[in-house]
Design a protein around this motif. Structure first.
Motif, PDB file in Angstrom:
ATOM      1  N   ASP A 141       2.497  -4.281 -11.329  1.00 30.03           N
ATOM      2  CA  ASP A 141       1.924  -3.048 -10.773  1.00 30.03           C
ATOM      3  C   ASP A 141       2.053  -2.949  -9.265  1.00 30.03           C
ATOM      4  N   LEU A 142       2.457  -4.041  -8.620  1.00 31.32           N
ATOM      5  CA  LEU A 142       2.443  -4.060  -7.161  1.00 31.32           C
ATOM      6  C   LEU A 142       3.806  -3.633  -6.624  1.00 31.32           C
ATOM      7  N   ARG A 143       3.793  -2.846  -5.569  1.00 28.72           N
ATOM      8  CA  ARG A 143       5.034  -2.324  -4.989  1.00 28.72           C
ATOM      9  C   ARG A 143       5.207  -2.887  -3.585  1.00 28.72           C
ATOM     10  N   GLY A 144       5.934  -3.980  -3.495  1.00 31.57           N
ATOM     11  CA  GLY A 144       6.232  -4.529  -2.185  1.00 31.57           C
ATOM     12  C   GLY A 144       5.290  -5.636  -1.739  1.00 31.57           C
ATOM     13  N   ALA A 145       5.690  -6.302  -0.654  1.00 32.96           N
ATOM     14  CA  ALA A 145       4.998  -7.496  -0.181  1.00 32.96           C
ATOM     15  C   ALA A 145       3.577  -7.193   0.297  1.00 32.96           C
ATOM     16  N   LYS A 146       3.399  -6.045   0.980  1.00 32.59           N
ATOM     17  CA  LYS A 146       2.087  -5.731   1.540  1.00 32.59           C
ATOM     18  C   LYS A 146       1.050  -5.555   0.420  1.00 32.59           C
ATOM     19  N   GLU A 147       1.443  -4.854  -0.648  1.00 32.10           N
ATOM     20  CA  GLU A 147       0.516  -4.661  -1.772  1.00 32.10           C
ATOM     21  C   GLU A 147       0.212  -5.986  -2.457  1.00 32.10           C
ATOM     22  N   ALA A 148       1.233  -6.818  -2.590  1.00 30.69           N
ATOM     23  CA  ALA A 148       1.029  -8.114  -3.238  1.00 30.69           C
ATOM     24  C   ALA A 148       0.018  -8.940  -2.449  1.00 30.69           C
ATOM     25  N   VAL A 149       0.149  -8.915  -1.126  1.00 30.90           N
ATOM     26  CA  VAL A 149      -0.772  -9.683  -0.287  1.00 30.90           C
ATOM     27  C   VAL A 149      -2.182  -9.085  -0.352  1.00 30.90           C
ATOM     28  N   ALA A 150      -2.264  -7.752  -0.375  1.00 24.99           N
ATOM     29  CA  ALA A 150      -3.584  -7.110  -0.484  1.00 24.99           C
ATOM     30  C   ALA A 150      -4.259  -7.524  -1.787  1.00 24.99           C
ATOM     31  N   TYR A 151      -3.480  -7.589  -2.861  1.00 24.00           N
ATOM     32  CA  TYR A 151      -4.033  -8.034  -4.149  1.00 24.00           C
ATOM     33  C   TYR A 151      -4.516  -9.487  -4.045  1.00 24.00           C
ATOM     34  N   ALA A 152      -3.656 -10.352  -3.505  1.00 20.44           N
ATOM     35  CA  ALA A 152      -4.001 -11.775  -3.440  1.00 20.44           C
ATOM     36  C   ALA A 152      -5.264 -12.000  -2.602  1.00 20.44           C
ATOM     37  N   ARG A 153      -5.364 -11.258  -1.499  1.00 19.10           N
ATOM     38  CA  ARG A 153      -6.552 -11.391  -0.644  1.00 19.10           C
ATOM     39  C   ARG A 153      -7.810 -10.920  -1.374  1.00 19.10           C
ATOM     40  N   THR A 154      -7.693  -9.803  -2.104  1.00 18.18           N
ATOM     41  CA  THR A 154      -8.845  -9.258  -2.814  1.00 18.18           C
ATOM     42  C   THR A 154      -9.284 -10.214  -3.918  1.00 18.18           C
ATOM     43  N   LEU A 155      -8.301 -10.752  -4.638  1.00 13.51           N
ATOM     44  CA  LEU A 155      -8.623 -11.701  -5.713  1.00 13.51           C
ATOM     45  C   LEU A 155      -9.280 -12.955  -5.134  1.00 13.51           C
ATOM     46  N   HIS A 156      -8.719 -13.450  -4.035  1.00  9.69           N
ATOM     47  CA  HIS A 156      -9.236 -14.639  -3.362  1.00  9.69           C
ATOM     48  C   HIS A 156     -10.710 -14.420  -2.974  1.00  9.69           C
ATOM     49  N   ALA A 157     -10.983 -13.250  -2.371  1.00 16.68           N
ATOM     50  CA  ALA A 157     -12.355 -12.946  -1.937  1.00 16.68           C
ATOM     51  C   ALA A 157     -13.289 -12.834  -3.150  1.00 16.68           C
ATOM     52  N   LEU A 158     -12.801 -12.227  -4.226  1.00 13.24           N
ATOM     53  CA  LEU A 158     -13.652 -12.057  -5.414  1.00 13.24           C
ATOM     54  C   LEU A 158     -13.992 -13.408  -6.054  1.00 13.24           C
ATOM     55  N   LEU A 159     -13.000 -14.284  -6.169  1.00 10.88           N
ATOM     56  CA  LEU A 159     -13.231 -15.589  -6.796  1.00 10.88           C
ATOM     57  C   LEU A 159     -14.272 -16.385  -6.011  1.00 10.88           C
ATOM     58  N   ARG A 160     -14.180 -16.286  -4.679  1.00 11.56           N
ATOM     59  CA  ARG A 160     -15.179 -16.981  -3.852  1.00 11.56           C
ATOM     60  C   ARG A 160     -16.530 -16.325  -3.982  1.00 11.56           C
ATOM     61  N   TRP A 161     -16.520 -14.995  -4.007  1.00 15.39           N
ATOM     62  CA  TRP A 161     -17.765 -14.217  -4.079  1.00 15.39           C
ATOM     63  C   TRP A 161     -18.572 -14.605  -5.315  1.00 15.39           C
ATOM     64  N   ILE A 162     -17.881 -14.692  -6.466  1.00 18.32           N
ATOM     65  CA  ILE A 162     -18.611 -14.995  -7.701  1.00 18.32           C
ATOM     66  C   ILE A 162     -18.742 -16.505  -7.912  1.00 18.32           C
ATOM     67  N   GLY A 163     -18.235 -17.283  -6.958  1.00 17.43           N
ATOM     68  CA  GLY A 163     -18.502 -18.723  -6.963  1.00 17.43           C
ATOM     69  C   GLY A 163     -17.712 -19.525  -7.981  1.00 17.43           C
ATOM     70  N   VAL A 164     -16.595 -18.987  -8.477  1.00 12.50           N
ATOM     71  CA  VAL A 164     -15.849 -19.750  -9.483  1.00 12.50           C
ATOM     72  C   VAL A 164     -14.751 -20.612  -8.859  1.00 12.50           C
ATOM     73  N   CYS A 165     -14.405 -20.332  -7.589  1.00 15.21           N
ATOM     74  CA  CYS A 165     -13.315 -21.064  -6.929  1.00 15.21           C
ATOM     75  C   CYS A 165     -13.645 -21.145  -5.446  1.00 15.21           C
ATOM     76  N   ASP A 166     -13.385 -22.311  -4.813  1.00 14.36           N
ATOM     77  CA  ASP A 166     -13.724 -22.411  -3.388  1.00 14.36           C
ATOM     78  C   ASP A 166     -12.664 -21.748  -2.506  1.00 14.36           C
ATOM     79  N   GLY A 167     -11.513 -21.408  -3.092  1.00 11.61           N
ATOM     80  CA  GLY A 167     -10.493 -20.649  -2.361  1.00 11.61           C
ATOM     81  C   GLY A 167      -9.781 -21.424  -1.275  1.00 11.61           C
ATOM     82  N   ASN A 168      -9.993 -22.734  -1.208  1.00 11.02           N
ATOM     83  CA  ASN A 168      -9.379 -23.526  -0.140  1.00 11.02           C
ATOM     84  C   ASN A 168      -7.869 -23.659  -0.372  1.00 11.02           C
ATOM     85  N   MET A 169      -7.099 -22.922   0.421  1.00 16.55           N
ATOM     86  CA  MET A 169      -5.656 -22.869   0.175  1.00 16.55           C
ATOM     87  C   MET A 169      -4.951 -24.121   0.677  1.00 16.55           C
ATOM     88  N   GLN A 170      -5.476 -24.752   1.741  1.00 15.84           N
ATOM     89  CA  GLN A 170      -4.863 -25.986   2.235  1.00 15.84           C
ATOM     90  C   GLN A 170      -4.936 -27.071   1.162  1.00 15.84           C
TER      91      GLN A 170
END
Lengths: 95, 478
Positions: free
Chosen positions: B158-187
């Motif tokens: 559903d994503l069109r281009g790199a910017k949308e893909a990154v926006a999705y990844a950032r939103t998912l990352h924030a949501l996973l941390r928000w609901i406490g299921v993942c610490d989101g530590n990318m390093q």
């Protein structure tokens, strides 16, 4: 259903099993017979029957999230062919 | 010719559990090699996997958060392949019947909101780590990570281009941390993405052949890799070539993707239901518990900050960067003068955030408690402090000089709101700056600001700015 020798070599390759020249034909015959049994099973009308994913009709028990294992690295690594600095060593893997 | 870039993302999110997906070994990061790899993780003969209830609960929470269907009955399958960091020779995953099906995630783009459809989310275990540095000509294997619980989250293309893909990844990352299921530590590899990229001519409804870019562990790399890969595919197609479906790796140093394996030797994973594991059945209690333990979601929280606290959308976005920040803000707002809530929002995302970043602290560890921020707002509201003095007081509280009241007392920061006192200082400044007075009267408005500045300087910033303006204007037009 009958398998070809090419298919046997492909399956053997995927399973990392050495099936050399003379072995291939007997393996082909035996595996083909197994598939014939499956053909027989598939001839049964199973409309409306929910597929089972396990032979036993019970459900998965769950475990509470708690650390329960004591460290046994030394015991495990005693039987490993090669170790260094706590790592298991294997023949070089090149990507 | 216009090309459209089509992207689907697969994310591996490490679930926040103490122990592994199928064993009681610890998942803590950074332990000495193989000290957290038990008999199950290293696949000794005769061991059996047992499912971690917390990992299942996390998957359910995620399902609710994205409005997905929960499969009340799901099945673990073996994904077969050979690699030394996968001791069993298969990874336990879910294939035909994942625990979470469908769902959507709303992302915000410069041109507006977009809803991204999710295909599925399934539970699986992580592999170990191969260390390719030279160990006597061999490869070193650390199995501490083997068996760590993962939730693999897959989108539709559903994503069109790199910017949308990154926006999705950032939103998912924030949501996973928000609901406490993942610490989101990318390093530490807690959140890793693969991007499926294809291109097609604008207006085509058929998808082009896709390539998968593996293991993107930063948003920047994701953007660069997708942009590079799309350009590469367009060049191939415009040169009359064809895209072959393959897995590619992004080389951040060179800024390019390169082939890892092509379709011919692509893995044939021969999935089948794992006979060691029974069907995973979700009880009504588990469902209810997951639903009830879900916090207010980011969208709802943003709406509340705008509707109930009078913040702008931009302020609400900043305060909902994490659940901790928004909880802090709401705790500070409660009992503070309502007229100051927007100011307080700015203090949090301005000077307080700066301090937190400087010290690399989360807001939960802020040295300025929510109650102190509230006190600061009260002191501005009652005229003790000017807006200009807020940052100094906040910095002083951060530095440990005491609470807001104590800092004001110790530093003599009481704002001067006495018209007589300000008037006397204004008169002094006017007497010393005849030139500016003349300029102002000749119509140069800038001269006025300079005079205000002089008064503020004379009072070390303590004069009430509104009063200074008023008195100065009155004197000058006399």
């Amino acid at each position: 259903m009958s398998l070809s020798l090419d298919q046997i070599h492909r399956i053997a390759q995927l399973a990392r099993i050495a099936v050399g020249g003379e072995d291939a034909e007997p393996v082909r015959e035996r595996l083909s017979r197994v598939l014939e049994l499956i053909d027989q099973l598939q001839a049964v009308d199973t409309t409306g029957i929910e597929p089972m994913s396990h032979a036993m009709d019970i459900v998965q028990p769950l475990r509470a999230d708690a650390v329960a294992d004591s460290e046994q690295r030394e015991r495990f690594q005693a039987v490993a062919p090669a170790v260094a600095g706590g790592l298991y060593l294997v023949p070089k893997v090149i990507e | 010719m216009a090309w459209e870039i089509v992207v689907g993302i697969e994310t591996h999110a490490q679930l926040r559990t103490k122990s592994k997906m199928f064993s009681g070994a610890s998942t803590a990061f950074g332990a000495a090699p193989n000290t957290q790899a038990c008999a199950v993780d290293i696949a000794l003969p005769g061991v059996l996997p047992v499912v971690n209830a917390a990992a299942v609960a996390h998957a359910l929470r995620f399902g609710f958060a994205v409005g997905a269907a929960i499969n009340r009955r799901s099945v673990f399958a073996r994904k077969n392949y050979f690699y030394p960091d996968l001791p069993k020779g298969y990874q336990i995953s879910q294939y035909e019947m994942p625990i979470v099906a469908g769902g959507t995630l709303k992302i915000v783009l410069p041109e507006g909101e977009k809803t991204v459809r999710l295909t599925r989310a399934h539970l699986e275990e992580d592999a170990g780590k191969s260390l390719h540095e030279d160990f006597q000509g061999m490869t070193g294997i650390d199995l501490n990570r083997a068996g760590t619980p993962l939730l693999e989250i897959v989108t539709e293309p559903d994503l069109r281009g790199a910017k949308e893909a990154v926006a999705y990844a950032r939103t998912l990352h924030a949501l996973l941390r928000w609901i406490g299921v993942c610490d989101g530590n990318m390093q530490e590899g807690s959140f890793r993405c693969d991007a499926n990229v294809s291109v097609r001519k604008a207006g085509d409804d058929q998808l082009g052949t896709r390539c998968e870019i593996k293991n993107l562990n930063s948003f920047l790399f994701m953007e660069q890799a997708i942009e590079f890969e799309a350009r590469r595919q367009i060049e191939v197609l415009e040169g009359g070539g064809r895209i072959s479906q393959e897995t590619r790796l992004y080389d951040a140093d060179r800024g390019e993707t390169r082939s890892m394996r092509s379709k011919e030797d692509a893995h044939d994973y021969r999935y089948f239901p794992d006979p060691d594991l029974l069907p995973l059945v979700i009880s009504d209690e588990m469902l209810a518990q997951a639903r009830d333990s879900l916090p207010e979601l980011p969208d709802a929280r943003r709406g509340k900050l705008v509707a109930s606290y009078g913040l702008s959308h931009a302020q609400a976005d900043l305060l909902t960067a994490s659940i901790e920040t928004s909880n802090y803000a709401i705790a500070a707002f409660e009992g503070a003068p309502q007229a100051r809530w927007p100011d307080m929002a700015n203090w949090i995302s301005g000077p307080l955030s700066a301090k937190l970043n400087e010290s690399n602290l989360d807001i939960g560890a802020s040295r300025v408690a929510a109650a102190e921020l509230r006190r600061l707002a009260q002191k501005v509201e009652d005229g003790t402090l000017s807006g200009k003095m807020v940052k100094d007081v906040l910095d002083a509280v951060w530095a440990g000089e005491g609470g807001v009241d104590e800092v004001i007392g110790k530093r003599g920061l009481q704002q001067i709101s006495d018209a007589g006192a300000i008037g006397r200082i204004v008169d002094e400044v006017l007497a010393k700056n005849a030139k500016q007075v003349e300029d102002y009267r000749a119509g140069k408005d800038k001269a006025f600001n300079s005079l205000v500045g002089q008064v503020m300087k004379a009072t070390q910033g303590k004069a009430n700015p509104a009063q200074v303006n008023e008195i100065l204007k009155a004197r000058l037009t006399r």
